[in-house]
Design an enzyme around this catalytic site. Structure first.
Site, PDB file in Angstrom:
ATOM      1  N   HIS A  35       0.822  -1.211   0.000  1.00  0.00           N
ATOM      2  CA  HIS A  35       0.000   0.000   0.000  1.00  0.00           C
ATOM      3  C   HIS A  35       0.857   1.263   0.000  1.00  0.00           C
ATOM      4  CE1 HIS A  35       0.888   0.694   4.269  1.00  0.00           C
ATOM      5  NE2 HIS A  35       0.823  -0.633   4.378  1.00  0.00           N
ATOM      6  N   ASP A  36       0.346   2.279  -0.653  1.00  0.00           N
ATOM      7  CA  ASP A  36       0.947   3.614  -0.648  1.00  0.00           C
ATOM      8  C   ASP A  36       2.332   3.670  -1.289  1.00  0.00           C
ATOM      9  OD1 ASP A  36      -1.087   5.197   1.158  1.00  0.00           O
ATOM     10  OD2 ASP A  36      -0.678   3.316   2.217  1.00  0.00           O
ATOM     11  N   GLY A  53       4.873  -1.368   2.375  1.00  0.00           N
ATOM     12  CA  GLY A  53       4.100  -0.148   2.236  1.00  0.00           C
ATOM     13  C   GLY A  53       4.959   1.103   2.247  1.00  0.00           C
TER      14      GLY A  53
END
Length: 173
Positions: A35-36, A53
């Site tokens: 994520h991100d 992430g």
């Protein structure tokens, strides 16, 4: 972008945030982007590699097969990560990182040449590398010297180090 078999890309962990991919990236089989993450342009990631992430990967970096990248790491422009490397800190632009734990093993000279860097550019980057890694002075003093080099790549390297939050992999001493 080219995404091969079993690539996973996680959405951002919070509203109004994003996991982003630039253009012309090539993610081979079984690559995982947490994520991100942010991939800039022309990044190549070989099979069975994973990015935790909030990882940022700058333009034209090459991540070999089996590499695992810890969350919040920043990988610089034209960095080359060797197969099965364990990346727990930032990897400086133009450098090769390899091993478990990873260490800087030199300049990515082949990548620089393939990217069209001229001999004078590679010489300036080599001087910056030597200043960083072949010098016993304090890092702050080396960064001041690096900032004074009159070359865009040296300036990028200095600003990358100054922005580093996790520290960066060093050469094997």
């Amino acid at each position: 972008n080219t995404l091969r078999e079993f690539v996973t890309i996680h959405r951002a962990s919070q509203e109004k945030q994003a996991t982003t991919l630039g253009n012309e990236n090539y993610l081979m089989a079984q690559v995982h982007l947490g994520h991100d993450c942010e991939l800039e342009n022309n990044v190549i990631i070989a099979p069975s590699s994973g990015l935790g992430g909030f990882v940022t990967v700058e333009d034209r970096a090459f991540i070999s097969g089996g590499v695992m990248v810890h969350q919040f790491v920043h990988i610089g422009t034209l960095a080359m990560l060797g197969g099965n490397a364990k990346i727990t800190q930032d990897v400086l632009p133009y450098m090769m990182a390899d091993g478990n734990p990873a260490h800087i093993s030199g300049l990515n000279k082949v990548g620089l040449r393939r990217a069209g860097y001229k001999v004078a550019d590679i010489t300036a980057i080599k001087k910056a590398y030597q200043l960083l890694f072949n010098n016993e002075s304090k890092l702050e003093d080396r960064l001041n010297q690096l900032s004074q080099l009159d070359h865009a790549s040296a300036q990028h390297l200095a600003s990358f180090i100054q922005a580093s939050k996790r520290g960066f992999h060093r050469d094997k001493a």
